[in-house]
Design a protein around this motif. Sequence first.
Motif, PDB file in Angstrom:
ATOM      1  N   SER A  28      -0.644  -8.156   4.948  1.00 40.91           N
ATOM      2  CA  SER A  28       0.187  -7.434   3.982  1.00 40.91           C
ATOM      3  C   SER A  28       0.923  -8.387   3.050  1.00 40.91           C
ATOM      4  N   TRP A  46      -4.519  -3.367   1.766  1.00 39.72           N
ATOM      5  CA  TRP A  46      -4.674  -2.084   2.443  1.00 39.72           C
ATOM      6  C   TRP A  46      -3.408  -1.607   3.139  1.00 39.72           C
ATOM      7  N   ARG A  47      -2.298  -2.349   3.027  1.00 37.42           N
ATOM      8  CA  ARG A  47      -1.047  -1.875   3.604  1.00 37.42           C
ATOM      9  C   ARG A  47       0.132  -2.543   2.904  1.00 37.42           C
ATOM     10  N   ALA A  71      -0.178   2.430   5.279  1.00 35.21           N
ATOM     11  CA  ALA A  71      -1.536   2.137   4.819  1.00 35.21           C
ATOM     12  C   ALA A  71      -1.673   2.464   3.337  1.00 35.21           C
ATOM     13  N   GLY A  73      -4.568   2.861  -0.056  1.00 32.86           N
ATOM     14  CA  GLY A  73      -5.939   3.211  -0.388  1.00 32.86           C
ATOM     15  C   GLY A  73      -6.244   2.830  -1.818  1.00 32.86           C
ATOM     16  N   TRP A  74      -7.376   3.298  -2.302  1.00 33.88           N
ATOM     17  CA  TRP A  74      -7.769   3.003  -3.675  1.00 33.88           C
ATOM     18  C   TRP A  74      -6.806   3.684  -4.646  1.00 33.88           C
ATOM     19  N   ARG A  96      -9.542  -5.400  -4.200  1.00 36.53           N
ATOM     20  CA  ARG A  96     -10.151  -4.697  -3.066  1.00 36.53           C
ATOM     21  C   ARG A  96     -11.675  -4.681  -3.191  1.00 36.53           C
TER      22      ARG A  96
END
Length: 222
Positions: A28, A46-47, A71, A73-74, A96
């Motif tokens: 992170s 992702w977090r 979490a 995401g996209w 990502r």
Amino acid sequence: MAVGRLVLVAVALALASLLLNATAALGSGWVLQALEDGRRRSVGLWRVCLHSSDAEVGTQAQPRPHPPCQALGWGADLSGYQESRSTVKLQFDMMRACNLMATVALTVGQLIFLLGLLKIKHFTQDSQWWEEAIAALFQLASFVLVIGLVSFYRIGPYTHLSYSCYINITACLLATLAAAMLIWNILHRRDDCLTPPVIVISRTLAMPFRPRLDNDYVESPC
């Protein structure tokens, strides 16, 4: 046929790059952002983890525990103080995608190497495309990682790069070195065999012709 030492070293470097790339992706600590209310948070691919501000800790006898990491995401919109939301979203989405592409390329390269060791049909070390395919995959991984890391070149004045970003930079350098070693090995072998064959003619061939049973000349290995 034994695997060349240079190929083994390149594959080992690519394996280390794969592990570092996965470690950076799960962490992170890509960037450390300052928020408008004075708090800071570390954002990964992702977090995200939120940290308490110094003022909040000093005014309370018992500071609230840090909230758990959430979490991502996209398309996550996590802009910091004086940062453009659209720019931050594009930066993280690009990183990502590049991280995933590099992970797939490095993994496939390792699989092709292992299949060559097992000498499965169409996957042998004597195949002309075996080492070239591994080199191409490692080069693809380093290329996409460079693209993703360049997207973090311009960040906000209150945002700093954190440890995960530097881990991924190391992974990019290792993948680049692995690809360069394999490409050098391929080109070196080709240069040795692209030269015309050297024919050494024995003095006995200049003598008057007479029947002989063996050929009296020597060619180069290539």
